[in-house]
Design a protein around this motif. Sequence first.
Motif, mmCIF file in Angstrom:
data_model
loop_
_atom_site.group_PDB
_atom_site.id
_atom_site.type_symbol
_atom_site.label_atom_id
_atom_site.label_comp_id
_atom_site.label_asym_id
_atom_site.label_seq_id
_atom_site.Cartn_x
_atom_site.Cartn_y
_atom_site.Cartn_z
ATOM 1 N N CYS A 207 23.713 45.630 16.329
ATOM 2 C CA CYS A 207 25.145 46.707 14.986
ATOM 3 C C CYS A 207 25.969 46.261 15.340
ATOM 4 O O CYS A 207 26.976 46.239 15.586
ATOM 5 N N LYS A 208 26.294 45.849 13.595
ATOM 6 C CA LYS A 208 28.079 45.316 13.381
ATOM 7 C C LYS A 208 28.145 46.942 13.454
ATOM 8 O O LYS A 208 28.070 47.211 11.773
ATOM 9 N N ILE A 209 30.010 47.429 13.359
ATOM 10 C CA ILE A 209 29.897 48.913 12.741
ATOM 11 C C ILE A 209 31.232 48.557 12.782
ATOM 12 O O ILE A 209 32.070 47.725 13.041
ATOM 13 N N THR A 210 31.355 49.491 11.587
ATOM 14 C CA THR A 210 33.337 49.048 10.690
ATOM 15 C C THR A 210 33.352 50.761 10.450
ATOM 16 O O THR A 210 32.683 51.803 10.259
ATOM 17 N N TYR A 211 34.292 52.140 11.508
ATOM 18 C CA TYR A 211 35.240 52.664 11.140
ATOM 19 C C TYR A 211 35.793 52.646 10.291
ATOM 20 O O TYR A 211 37.073 51.531 10.908
ATOM 21 N N CYS A 212 36.115 53.542 9.556
ATOM 22 C CA CYS A 212 37.581 53.962 8.688
ATOM 23 C C CYS A 212 37.793 54.886 8.591
ATOM 24 O O CYS A 212 37.202 55.701 8.607
ATOM 25 N N SER A 213 38.967 55.423 8.657
ATOM 26 C CA SER A 213 39.709 57.049 8.614
ATOM 27 C C SER A 213 40.776 57.237 8.124
ATOM 28 O O SER A 213 42.007 56.529 8.152
ATOM 29 N N VAL A 214 40.722 58.072 7.812
ATOM 30 C CA VAL A 214 42.459 58.701 6.544
ATOM 31 C C VAL A 214 42.401 60.201 6.980
ATOM 32 O O VAL A 214 41.448 60.138 6.573
ATOM 33 N N VAL A 215 43.503 60.378 8.232
ATOM 34 C CA VAL A 215 43.898 61.576 8.002
ATOM 35 C C VAL A 215 44.407 62.566 7.951
ATOM 36 O O VAL A 215 46.350 61.712 7.924
ATOM 37 N N ASN A 216 44.610 63.494 6.945
ATOM 38 C CA ASN A 216 46.323 64.041 6.565
ATOM 39 C C ASN A 216 46.508 65.762 7.352
ATOM 40 O O ASN A 216 45.407 66.136 7.772
ATOM 41 N N PRO A 217 47.136 65.558 8.542
ATOM 42 C CA PRO A 217 47.609 66.548 9.466
ATOM 43 C C PRO A 217 47.716 68.076 8.354
ATOM 44 O O PRO A 217 47.386 69.122 9.460
ATOM 45 N N GLY A 218 47.475 68.260 7.247
ATOM 46 C CA GLY A 218 47.893 68.832 6.190
ATOM 47 C C GLY A 218 49.262 69.760 6.775
ATOM 48 O O GLY A 218 48.891 70.710 5.910
ATOM 49 N N GLY A 219 49.934 69.563 7.186
ATOM 50 C CA GLY A 219 51.058 70.649 7.383
ATOM 51 C C GLY A 219 52.170 69.958 9.320
ATOM 52 O O GLY A 219 51.507 69.070 9.460
ATOM 53 N N TRP A 220 53.240 70.440 9.454
ATOM 54 C CA TRP A 220 53.959 70.223 10.589
ATOM 55 C C TRP A 220 52.898 69.740 11.877
ATOM 56 O O TRP A 220 52.514 70.093 12.495
ATOM 57 N N ALA A 221 52.869 68.228 11.525
ATOM 58 C CA ALA A 221 53.187 67.889 13.375
ATOM 59 C C ALA A 221 54.319 66.908 13.549
ATOM 60 O O ALA A 221 54.466 65.744 12.446
#
Length: 256
Positions: A207-221
């Motif tokens: 199985c060839k997998i591609t995982y993509c992610s964009v996360v905005n922390p939503g506040g100060w971090a």
Amino acid sequence: KQQQQQQIVAGPGKALSKACQHRLWPEIDRISMEQLRYARLGVGEGGWQLFAEDGEMKMYKREEEVNGMVVDPLKACHMVRGVTGHEMCHYFFSPDVRMDWETTVEQMTVIETIAEDTLVFLQVHKRIWPASQRDSLFWSHMRQVPDHNDRDGHDIWIVCNHSTENPDFPSNNGKFVRVTLTVCLVCQTFIDPPKDGAQIVRDNITCKITYCSVVNPGGWAPASVLRAVYKREYPKFLKRFTAYVIDQCKEKPIMF
Ligand code: 6CM
């Protein structure tokens, strides 16, 4: 035309998803297909930098900030032997097993079942010092799409998770900061046909997998802490999740 065909055969069993009657459907359909195209783009262009590698697993990121918040897009590629794309996506989507492999989540609730292939999740994430604890509210959609480049007819499976809003579960209710996310897992099964027409066994599939992610922390971090957490947690997630699926599937019939 290709996009139209993908819509018509969407959903398990290649029937149009029952979610298509829902108010969120146009967004679910559009974002899922956008994510599929985005996942299938290579990492040769677009400024992707390799930040983690383990065997065939490779993880890339682009450092990006929006209003001073880290939103680094991530793309990971991996080849996993002995499981199908359908199996990978099934375990990534299913709320029944989420807590068996997810290490960033403290609590998970399905707040709406739009259809068997489309759910809305509310998740409380583990607190990362010194920032406030986060939660996330997102729809999750799983579907099978035909691969027009594959003459043997091996389909692609995708799970797409994308933040949404629900007036019954408002953000910033004082307790948690809400992160926003767009994540997709795209999986393609390759079969090495056994000799003499013998039955396909797990050794014959990859199985060839591609995982993509964009996360905005939503506040100060703090950027440095967040980047250090991502550098540690994303490889851990992908290794743990793929090992979990291999383990769950090994004694079961192959789910193509
Ligand atoms: O994709 C993954 N999991 C899915 C099912 O749970 C889903 C969840 C994505 C959430 C990813 C973001 C979590 C990070 C939240 C903490 C932010 C804290 C900021 C403070 C830092 C100082 O798509 C696997 C996700 C693996 C993440 C490592």
